[in-house]
Design a protein around this motif. Structure first.
Motif, short mmCIF file in Angstrom:
data_model
loop_
_atom_site.label_atom_id
_atom_site.label_comp_id
_atom_site.label_asym_id
_atom_site.label_seq_id
_atom_site.Cartn_x
_atom_site.Cartn_y
_atom_site.Cartn_z
N ARG A 120 36.14 41.87 35.65
CA ARG A 120 36.71 41.11 34.55
C ARG A 120 35.70 40.15 33.95
O ARG A 120 36.07 39.29 33.15
CB ARG A 120 37.92 40.31 35.05
N LEU A 132 43.32 36.66 47.21
CA LEU A 132 44.52 37.51 47.33
C LEU A 132 44.24 38.80 48.09
O LEU A 132 45.06 39.25 48.89
CB LEU A 132 45.08 37.85 45.95
N ILE B 170 52.22 39.39 47.43
CA ILE B 170 50.78 39.35 47.13
C ILE B 170 50.49 40.26 45.94
O ILE B 170 49.70 39.92 45.05
CB ILE B 170 49.92 39.71 48.37
N ASN B 171 51.16 41.42 45.88
CA ASN B 171 51.02 42.27 44.69
C ASN B 171 51.49 41.54 43.44
O ASN B 171 50.85 41.63 42.39
CB ASN B 171 51.82 43.57 44.86
N GLN B 173 51.52 38.32 42.93
CA GLN B 173 50.52 37.31 42.60
C GLN B 173 49.31 37.95 41.91
O GLN B 173 48.74 37.41 40.98
CB GLN B 173 50.02 36.61 43.88
N TYR B 174 48.93 39.12 42.44
CA TYR B 174 47.77 39.81 41.84
C TYR B 174 48.09 40.22 40.40
O TYR B 174 47.26 40.05 39.50
CB TYR B 174 47.36 41.03 42.67
N MET B 175 49.29 40.76 40.17
CA MET B 175 49.67 41.16 38.80
C MET B 175 49.64 39.95 37.88
O MET B 175 49.20 40.02 36.73
CB MET B 175 51.07 41.77 38.80
N LEU B 177 47.84 37.21 38.19
CA LEU B 177 46.44 36.84 37.97
C LEU B 177 45.76 37.81 37.01
O LEU B 177 44.90 37.44 36.21
CB LEU B 177 45.73 36.88 39.32
N ASP B 178 46.16 39.07 37.10
CA ASP B 178 45.50 40.13 36.36
C ASP B 178 46.07 40.31 34.96
O ASP B 178 45.66 41.21 34.22
CB ASP B 178 45.65 41.44 37.16
N TYR B 196 58.52 40.81 41.38
CA TYR B 196 57.76 40.88 42.61
C TYR B 196 57.39 39.51 43.15
O TYR B 196 57.47 39.24 44.33
CB TYR B 196 56.48 41.71 42.41
#
Lengths: 353, 353
Positions: A120, A132, B170-171, B173-175, B177-178, B196
């Motif tokens: 990114r 994470l 955690i998924n 949180q990742y989504m 962040l992403d 989630y």
């Protein structure tokens, strides 16, 4: 086709292959599940790549050997999977460690936070995503253990070992981080940190886990701990030497990271203890300098040699290596297990990477 | 003295007290063990302080209610301890979240990484130590669950629920962040992230854990999920509103953090969708600005109101709140459990903090 005997199986290459295929299977299932549930693919893919670019699988191997030591028979699929789950825990520890140390390479490749930052073009994203992904690897490791197919009795025996391992290694990491800003000659403290951060984590707890899965036998456990702790010390002391004197081509880590980070190693404590005032001042000035150049690293290496710190560390390694082997002399273990434990002791203390 | 009945116990204050005393007991034992083993005292002390400066104990309460829903009788000590372990997991999630978001306050006090940074007058130390303390809280949460005193059957039923909860949050949180750098009007994506990151994590999985501990009853589980998911959505939507319009004195979080961080909320997606070109440009310019001032935050708030995004979010909250209550209409649950689930639904969606 007759069933393979323990002797046939106790070949480290073949054990490593079985461990790797358990990891590959677990992570493939996670990747498919992510796809099916429209979850992001990056976490599982980056973790999978990191697992398979390298790693010696020391902790899973130790776990399987603990099983063999206590049970004296072929390991089962569930034992291999439980052992392999330790590698995912290790991946968690390495990812977070590299974030904390701002390391750029690991296993000869960009670290996870660097890989994610590149995705990114953002260091902030890389760091947060790596926190994470470390968390995810830890969650995976617990799930892989829980779903390994262990009996209820095995799982009940395994959980306290894994709990203790986790809490102790995190305590060890914290002690390491919390070492005084000032370089000191406190060898004792450096050795305590090694005990928690490495010896118990890398050797003792994995062996204990294997023994617990086999049904604990106190005599075997005691013998393995007597082997594990000095061997783990020696392994970390070798790692500290490689961190300063190792060839980055074989270690996979940049040659200056440990010095720039100012890692409080036993090696440095020994140097401080035996340095003259000038050498002491030079070490205090250079170690921990984030912009350290190779020329200055050379100066540090010279001092480590001239003060005898390098040689003394080699002696410590040798002493601990011999203590580990002596523990095996008295150990009530099958001969083929003893052979492999000897082999691993040698590999871990003489390793170049 | 006669044993208290379920009716007596289903008082949220008294349940919270039992959960807190389980947490206090677990953490006191860890503090004593650290002292006895000459381990650092900071990790356990900082975690303990963080646990007890605030927190609504939503997840442990939901877990205990799941048990009551499925079993219809007083919860036992092991159930309370298993439920309380979810709070330590939440502490892990908050500590890492605050590191990733560079937040200064939480629960009206300095965040863990700020507290640790102050200890050593070093932001780098604070950040690294907070990563480790988050890891420690996660390890504690697993240990607290494993040592709760559950039967082997209960533990076997609990572990898959906890594994799924961890990996999903955690998924999520990742989504989060992403999410794309550019602000978008993608309401659907914002709602998936909420599912989630919050709805499953905060309400559904804790209830499921309680049901699993009681011995799963599919009808109860289905009814509770039908309640949990819309309620969890509404809870997060309220949180998003409070993050922009809330009073820091009652939320315990700075008023500008969410906007500075540029959190991709449903609220912002709705604003983008209904904004005119000028408003859209202003939102894109200001949201995510790390140096955002209160004056600019006011401009954003005005746009959120003028585009109807705030009102639409309130409507969404109301819709999901009503869906949660409707699920209870058909639910085969004891009346006193229904009462408390109604009460919690109200608290979580109308809360000011």
């Amino acid at each position: 086709m007759s069933a393979p005997t323990l002797e046939d199986r106790l070949d480290l290459h073949s054990l490593r292959r079985r461990i790797d295929s358990a990891l590959e299977h677990y992570l493939s299932v996670k990747a498919l599940a992510a796809q099916a549930d429209h979850l992001p693919s990056v976490p599982v893919e980056v973790i999978r790549n990191f697992v398979f670019v390298g790693g010696k699988r020391i902790r899973p191997l130790m776990c399987v050997l603990g099983w063999h030591a206590a049970r004296g028979q072929d390991e089962t699929g569930p034992v291999i999977r439980a052992a392999a789950s330790l590698e995912l825990f290790h991946v968690f520890a390495l990812i977070h460690d590299d974030v904390m140390d701002h390391s750029d390479t690991r296993r000869g490749h960009p670290t996870v936070h660097r890989t994610l930052a590149a995705l990114r073009a953002s260091d902030t994203f890389g760091q947060s995503a790596a926190i994470l992904l470390g968390d995810m690897a830890l969650a995976y490791s617990q799930e892989m253990l829980n779903t390994a197919g262990l009996s209820a009795g095995q799982l009940t025996a395994a959980l306290p070992v894994v709990d203790a391992m986790r809490i102790e290694v995190i305590n060890g990491q914290y002690m390491d981080l919390d070492s005084s800003k000032e370089l000191t000659d406190d060898l004792q403290r450096a050795l305590v940190v090694i005990r928690y951060k490495t010896a118990k984590y890398t050797v003792e707890h994995p062996l204990r886990l294997g023994v617990a899965l086999a049904g604990t036998t106190p005599a075997v456990q005691a013998a393995l701990s007597a082997y594990a702790l000095p061997l783990g010390d020696a392994f970390q002391l070798r790692d500290d030497l490689l961190g300063v004197f190792g060839d980055p081509k074989t270690t996979g880590k940049p040659a200056l990271d440990d010095l720039r980070e100012g890692k409080r190693t036993a090696l440095l404590a020994l140097a401080l203890r035996h340095a003259d005032p000038d050498q002491r001042a030079t070490l205090r000035r250079l170690v921990g300098d984030r912009d350290l150049k190779e020329e200055q690293a050379k100066t540090i290496r010279t001092i480590l040699i001239e003060t005898g710190a390098r040689a003394r560390t080699e002696e410590l390694i040798d002493t601990q290596y011999r203590a580990a082997l002596r523990a095996l002399d008295r150990a009530p273990l099958p001969p083929c297990v003893l052979d492999v434990l000897h082999e691993l002791a040698h590999t871990l203390t003489e390793r170049t990477r």
